[in-house]
Design an enzyme around this catalytic site. Structure first.
Site, PDB file in Angstrom:
ATOM      1  N   GLN A  55     -32.090  26.769  28.572  1.00  0.00           N
ATOM      2  CA  GLN A  55     -30.738  26.512  29.057  1.00  0.00           C
ATOM      3  C   GLN A  55     -29.721  27.340  28.281  1.00  0.00           C
ATOM      4  O   GLN A  55     -28.629  27.617  28.768  1.00  0.00           O
ATOM      5  CB  GLN A  55     -30.407  25.014  28.914  1.00  0.00           C
ATOM      6  CG  GLN A  55     -29.057  24.626  29.488  1.00  0.00           C
ATOM      7  CD  GLN A  55     -28.909  23.122  29.593  1.00  0.00           C
ATOM      8  OE1 GLN A  55     -29.545  22.493  30.420  1.00  0.00           O
ATOM      9  NE2 GLN A  55     -28.085  22.545  28.731  1.00  0.00           N
TER      10      GLN A  55
ATOM     11  N   SER B 199     -25.311  21.286  31.511  1.00  0.00           N
ATOM     12  CA  SER B 199     -24.976  22.717  31.550  1.00  0.00           C
ATOM     13  C   SER B 199     -23.948  23.039  32.627  1.00  0.00           C
ATOM     14  O   SER B 199     -23.594  24.193  32.807  1.00  0.00           O
ATOM     15  CB  SER B 199     -26.243  23.543  31.793  1.00  0.00           C
ATOM     16  OG  SER B 199     -26.847  23.185  33.021  1.00  0.00           O
TER      17      SER B 199
ATOM     18  N   ASN C  70       0.361  51.132  18.792  1.00  0.00           N
ATOM     19  CA  ASN C  70      -0.991  50.791  18.380  1.00  0.00           C
ATOM     20  C   ASN C  70      -1.978  50.879  19.546  1.00  0.00           C
ATOM     21  O   ASN C  70      -1.702  50.364  20.634  1.00  0.00           O
ATOM     22  CB  ASN C  70      -1.018  49.374  17.811  1.00  0.00           C
ATOM     23  CG  ASN C  70      -0.110  49.222  16.607  1.00  0.00           C
ATOM     24  OD1 ASN C  70       0.009  50.126  15.789  1.00  0.00           O
ATOM     25  ND2 ASN C  70       0.547  48.080  16.503  1.00  0.00           N
TER      26      ASN C  70
ATOM     27  N   SER D 153       4.747  47.216  17.167  1.00  0.00           N
ATOM     28  CA  SER D 153       4.708  46.383  15.967  1.00  0.00           C
ATOM     29  C   SER D 153       5.928  45.479  15.947  1.00  0.00           C
ATOM     30  O   SER D 153       7.009  45.860  16.403  1.00  0.00           O
ATOM     31  CB  SER D 153       4.693  47.267  14.720  1.00  0.00           C
ATOM     32  OG  SER D 153       4.986  46.510  13.555  1.00  0.00           O
TER      33      SER D 153
ATOM     34  N   LYS E 121     -27.735  31.316  29.230  1.00  0.00           N
ATOM     35  CA  LYS E 121     -26.680  31.687  30.166  1.00  0.00           C
ATOM     36  C   LYS E 121     -25.325  31.958  29.533  1.00  0.00           C
ATOM     37  O   LYS E 121     -24.687  32.966  29.850  1.00  0.00           O
ATOM     38  CB  LYS E 121     -26.532  30.607  31.232  1.00  0.00           C
ATOM     39  CG  LYS E 121     -27.782  30.470  32.095  1.00  0.00           C
ATOM     40  CD  LYS E 121     -27.693  29.307  33.050  1.00  0.00           C
ATOM     41  CE  LYS E 121     -29.061  29.035  33.639  1.00  0.00           C
ATOM     42  NZ  LYS E 121     -30.019  28.531  32.634  1.00  0.00           N
TER      43      LYS E 121
ATOM     44  N   HIS F 118     -19.902  64.955  10.654  1.00  0.00           N
ATOM     45  CA  HIS F 118     -19.443  64.194   9.490  1.00  0.00           C
ATOM     46  C   HIS F 118     -17.923  63.998   9.520  1.00  0.00           C
ATOM     47  O   HIS F 118     -17.299  63.816   8.468  1.00  0.00           O
ATOM     48  CB  HIS F 118     -19.844  64.877   8.177  1.00  0.00           C
ATOM     49  CG  HIS F 118     -21.281  65.235   8.087  1.00  0.00           C
ATOM     50  ND1 HIS F 118     -22.264  64.335   7.737  1.00  0.00           N
ATOM     51  CD2 HIS F 118     -21.924  66.414   8.338  1.00  0.00           C
ATOM     52  CE1 HIS F 118     -23.442  64.936   7.758  1.00  0.00           C
ATOM     53  NE2 HIS F 118     -23.270  66.193   8.133  1.00  0.00           N
TER      54      HIS F 118
ATOM     55  N   TYR G  64     -41.664  26.602  30.970  1.00  0.00           N
ATOM     56  CA  TYR G  64     -40.245  26.309  30.787  1.00  0.00           C
ATOM     57  C   TYR G  64     -40.046  25.333  29.645  1.00  0.00           C
ATOM     58  O   TYR G  64     -40.768  24.347  29.505  1.00  0.00           O
ATOM     59  CB  TYR G  64     -39.634  25.714  32.070  1.00  0.00           C
ATOM     60  CG  TYR G  64     -38.141  25.461  31.940  1.00  0.00           C
ATOM     61  CD1 TYR G  64     -37.226  26.485  32.141  1.00  0.00           C
ATOM     62  CD2 TYR G  64     -37.664  24.199  31.573  1.00  0.00           C
ATOM     63  CE1 TYR G  64     -35.873  26.262  31.999  1.00  0.00           C
ATOM     64  CE2 TYR G  64     -36.304  23.973  31.426  1.00  0.00           C
ATOM     65  CZ  TYR G  64     -35.406  25.010  31.639  1.00  0.00           C
ATOM     66  OH  TYR G  64     -34.068  24.805  31.483  1.00  0.00           O
TER      67      TYR G  64
ATOM     68  N   ASN H  73     -37.143  24.408  38.001  1.00  0.00           N
ATOM     69  CA  ASN H  73     -37.583  25.531  37.176  1.00  0.00           C
ATOM     70  C   ASN H  73     -37.519  26.853  37.931  1.00  0.00           C
ATOM     71  O   ASN H  73     -36.997  27.859  37.427  1.00  0.00           O
ATOM     72  CB  ASN H  73     -39.004  25.283  36.670  1.00  0.00           C
ATOM     73  CG  ASN H  73     -39.069  24.165  35.647  1.00  0.00           C
ATOM     74  OD1 ASN H  73     -38.047  23.609  35.262  1.00  0.00           O
ATOM     75  ND2 ASN H  73     -40.269  23.821  35.217  1.00  0.00           N
TER      76      ASN H  73
ATOM     77  N   LYS I 148       5.773  52.255  15.491  1.00  0.00           N
ATOM     78  CA  LYS I 148       4.347  52.101  15.738  1.00  0.00           C
ATOM     79  C   LYS I 148       4.025  52.035  17.230  1.00  0.00           C
ATOM     80  O   LYS I 148       4.727  51.430  18.009  1.00  0.00           O
ATOM     81  CB  LYS I 148       3.814  50.817  15.078  1.00  0.00           C
ATOM     82  CG  LYS I 148       3.842  50.822  13.562  1.00  0.00           C
ATOM     83  CD  LYS I 148       2.847  51.785  12.971  1.00  0.00           C
ATOM     84  CE  LYS I 148       1.420  51.371  13.237  1.00  0.00           C
ATOM     85  NZ  LYS I 148       1.072  50.071  12.654  1.00  0.00           N
TER      86      LYS I 148
ATOM     87  N   GLU J  10      -9.115  49.353  20.248  1.00  0.00           N
ATOM     88  CA  GLU J  10      -9.624  48.557  19.138  1.00  0.00           C
ATOM     89  C   GLU J  10     -10.349  47.308  19.632  1.00  0.00           C
ATOM     90  O   GLU J  10     -11.371  46.903  19.063  1.00  0.00           O
ATOM     91  CB  GLU J  10      -8.460  48.177  18.214  1.00  0.00           C
ATOM     92  CG  GLU J  10      -7.862  49.372  17.491  1.00  0.00           C
ATOM     93  CD  GLU J  10      -6.579  49.055  16.751  1.00  0.00           C
ATOM     94  OE1 GLU J  10      -6.120  49.900  15.974  1.00  0.00           O
ATOM     95  OE2 GLU J  10      -6.018  47.949  16.966  1.00  0.00           O
TER      96      GLU J  10
END
Length: 467
Positions: A331, A32, A294, A286, A334, A165, A326, A119, A292, A299
Site C-alpha cells: 500500500q 488508503s 532570483n 528580494s 503509491k 571542472h 501481496y 489484489n 536582486k 532552484e
C-alpha cells in the site's frame, strides 16, 4: 468505557468474518482512500472492462452488466464533479466505488467482483495510472526538447566558453550546448518508452494470486484496457511493482538532467556570469535588496529532484523484503510515486517555460568564450599540423606560451609574434588564424562537434525526429 460499550464501526464489505470494525488507529493506518482516490478513473475503467467481459463469457447477465456500466458512469461523474462522499471506513478507492455502486443499482453491484480480487484490481489500477504518467512525461520531455531546439537554432553560431571542472576549456557554440540537453532528454524519452512497453501487461484476472476457476477472457480485458497482453504468471501479476520502479528510475534520471540544467541557469543568470537573462515569470525579487532577481524556479527544480530520488529509494526499500505475493506493505507504493510524478511534471513544465523565455546574452557569451586561454588547444593542434610537432611537445610549447601570456597579463591572441617565437622560433604569423574563437568553433567539424555546420545538421535531425 468498557469493551462492551465501545462503539462499533463494522465494515459490511468484509462480510461476516469480522464482527467489529477496526478501532481508530487501525483505521488510520489501514486506510488508503486519502491518496488512492487519484486512481478513481482507472479503477472505474478497469471495472467496466471486467463487467463487460463477465457478461460476454456468460458469467453475469447482460442486464446486470448494463446496470453496472451505467452505475459506474454515475459514480465517475460524482467523483469528477466533487459530489462523491469518500469514506475512510471503506479503506480504499475500490471499496468506496463498489459501496456507492451498490447504493445506486443494488444487487447487481455485488456481481462485479466475481473472478476478481482487490489484489489484481489494485495492481491494474496502479499500473494504468503509472502508464498515464509515463505518457504525460513523454509529452513533457518533447515540449522541453522543442524549446531547447529553438534556442539552439537561434544561436547555432554564437560562441561561448565550454567548461571542464567549471573552468574555461574550449570555445563552443550556444547551439551545441543546448543540443547537449536535447540529447540527454532523448535518452530520458527512450527510457520512459522502454518502461511503458515493459509495463503494458494486464494483471486483471490474476485474482488474489492463483488465477480463477471462472471461464474468464483475459485477452479481452487486456485489449479493452489497451494492454498488449495479459500477464503470464498470476503470482507475479499481483506481486509486481517493477513498473512503478521503472517509472521512478526513469523519472530520477530525467530529474537529474533537469537539475543539471537548472544549476547552469542559476550560474549563468548570476551577476558574475551574465550569460542569460531569465524572464520575470520565472524569477522573484528580494524583500530587502531591490537589485536582486532570483532564479527561484531553477532552484526549486534543483531541489525537487531530491523528492523524486527519495520516492525511488523508498519503493525499492518497501519491496526488497517481501515474499510472494501481496503484502499490505505494498500500500506504501503509491503516495511517493504520486508525489514524484507530480513534481516531475511540474519541473518539466517550469523548465520548458524558463528555456522558452530566457534571453542569452550574446556579447557576454562571446567575451567569456575568448577569455581564459580557451584557444590553447587550437594552438597546440596548429603546432602539430603545421610544424609536424609531436602532440606532447606541442602541449609543452603551448603551456609555455600560456605562462608567458599570464605573466604579461593578456590572452594568447594578444601576444605578438616575437613573443611566440621566443618560445619556439618556427611559429609564424599564420598561428593567429586559429586563435580566434569563431575560427576555433568552425574548425570542430567532426561528427557531433561544435561547428555551426554540425550544429545545424543536428538541429535538422532532431526537428525531423520530434515531428
Amino acid at each position: 468505557m468498557t469493551s462492551s460499550s465501545k462503539p462499533k464501526s463494522s465494515n459490511a464489505m468484509w462480510g461476516g468474518r469480522f464482527a467489529d470494525g477496526p478501532d481508530a488507529i487501525m483505521e488510520a493506518i489501514n486506510a488508503s482512500i486519502g491518496f488512492d482516490r487519484r486512481m478513481a478513473a482507472q479503477d472505474i475503467e478497469g471495472s467496466r472492462a471486467h463487467a463487460a467481459m463477465l457478461a460476454a463469457q456468460g458469467i453475469i447477465t447482460d442486464s446486470d452488466a448494463e446496470a453496472i456500466r451505467e452505475g459506474l458512469l454515475t459514480v465517475l461523474s460524482e467523483i469528477e464533479t466533487g459530489s462523491f462522499k469518500f469514506s475512510t471506513a471503506l479503506e480504499d478507492i475500490h471499496m468506496n466505488v463498489e459501496a456507492r455502486l451498490r447504493e445506486l443499482i443494488g444487487e447487481p453491484a455485488g456481481r462485479l467482483h466475481t473472478a476478481r480480487s482487490r489484489n489484481d484490481q489494485v495492481a491494474l489500477d496502479f499500473r494504468m495510472w503509472v502508464r498515464d504518467q509515463v505518457d504525460a512525461a513523454l509529452g513533457g520531455i518533447v515540449a522541453l526538447q522543442k524549446s531547447l531546439l529553438s534556442q539552439a537554432e537561434a544561436g547555432a553560431d554564437w560562441v561561448m566558453p565550454g567548461f571542464t571542472h567549471l573552468q574555461t576549456a574550449q570555445p563552443v557554440t550556444w547551439g551545441h550546448h543546448m543540443l547537449a540537453y536535447v540529447e540527454m532528454l532523448g535518452r530520458d524519452h527512450s527510457r520512459f518508452a522502454d518502461a511503458r512497453a515493459r509495463m503494458n501487461e494486464s494483471p486483471l484476472g490474476a485474482a488474489a494470486l492463483a488465477g480463477t476457476s471462472f471461464d474468464i477472457d483475459r485477452d479481452a480485458t487486456a485489449a479493452a484496457l489497451s494492454f498488449d497482453r495479459p500477464s503470464a504468471n498470476s503470482l507475479d501479476a499481483v506481486a509486481d511493482r517493477d513498473f512503478a520502479l521503472d517509472f521512478l528510475s526513469a523519472a530520477s534520471i530525467c530529474a537529474m538532467h533537469l537539475s543539471r540544467l537548472a544549476e547552469e541557469l542559476v550560474i549563468w543568470s548570476s551577476a558574475q556570469f551574465r550569460f542569460v537573462a531569465l524572464s520575470d515569470r520565472f524569477s522573484t525579487g528580494s524583500s530587502i535588496m531591490p537589485q536582486k532577481k532570483n532564479p527561484d524556479a531553477a532552484e526549486l527544480i534543483r531541489a525537487k529532484v531530491a523528492r523524486i530520488f527519495g520516492a525511488n529509494t523508498a519503493l525499492i526499500m518497501v519491496m526488497k523484503g517481501l515474499p510472494l505475493t501481496y503484502s499490505k506493505d505494498m500500500q506504501e507504493d503509491k503516495e511517493q510515486t504520486f508525489d514524484a510524478a507530480d513534481n516531475l511534471m511540474l519541473a518539466l513544465a517550469a523548465m520548458t517555460g524558463m528555456v522558452a523565455d530566457m534571453a542569452p546574452q550574446k556579447e557576454n557569451l562571446e567575451i567569456a568564450a575568448a577569455s581564459g586561454f580557451s584557444t590553447a588547444t587550437d594552438l597546440a593542434d596548429w603546432l602539430v599540423r603545421t610544424l609536424d610537432m609531436p602532440f606532447r611537445d606541442a602541449h609543452h610549447v603551448t603551456g609555455s606560451l600560456v605562462k608567458l601570456a599570464e605573466d604579461k597579463g593578456c590572452d594568447l591572441p594578444d601576444l605578438d609574434l616575437a613573443d611566440m617565437q621566443s618560445v619556439h622560433a618556427q611559429i609564424t604569423e599564420a598561428v593567429f588564424d586559429v586563435l580566434g574563437v569563431h575560427n576555433s568553433v568552425a574548425s570542430r567539424t567532426s561528427y557531433g562537434g561544435t561547428a555551426p555546420s554540425e550544429v545545424r545538421k543536428q538541429i535538422a535531425r532532431w526537428k525531423e525526429k520530434l515531428q
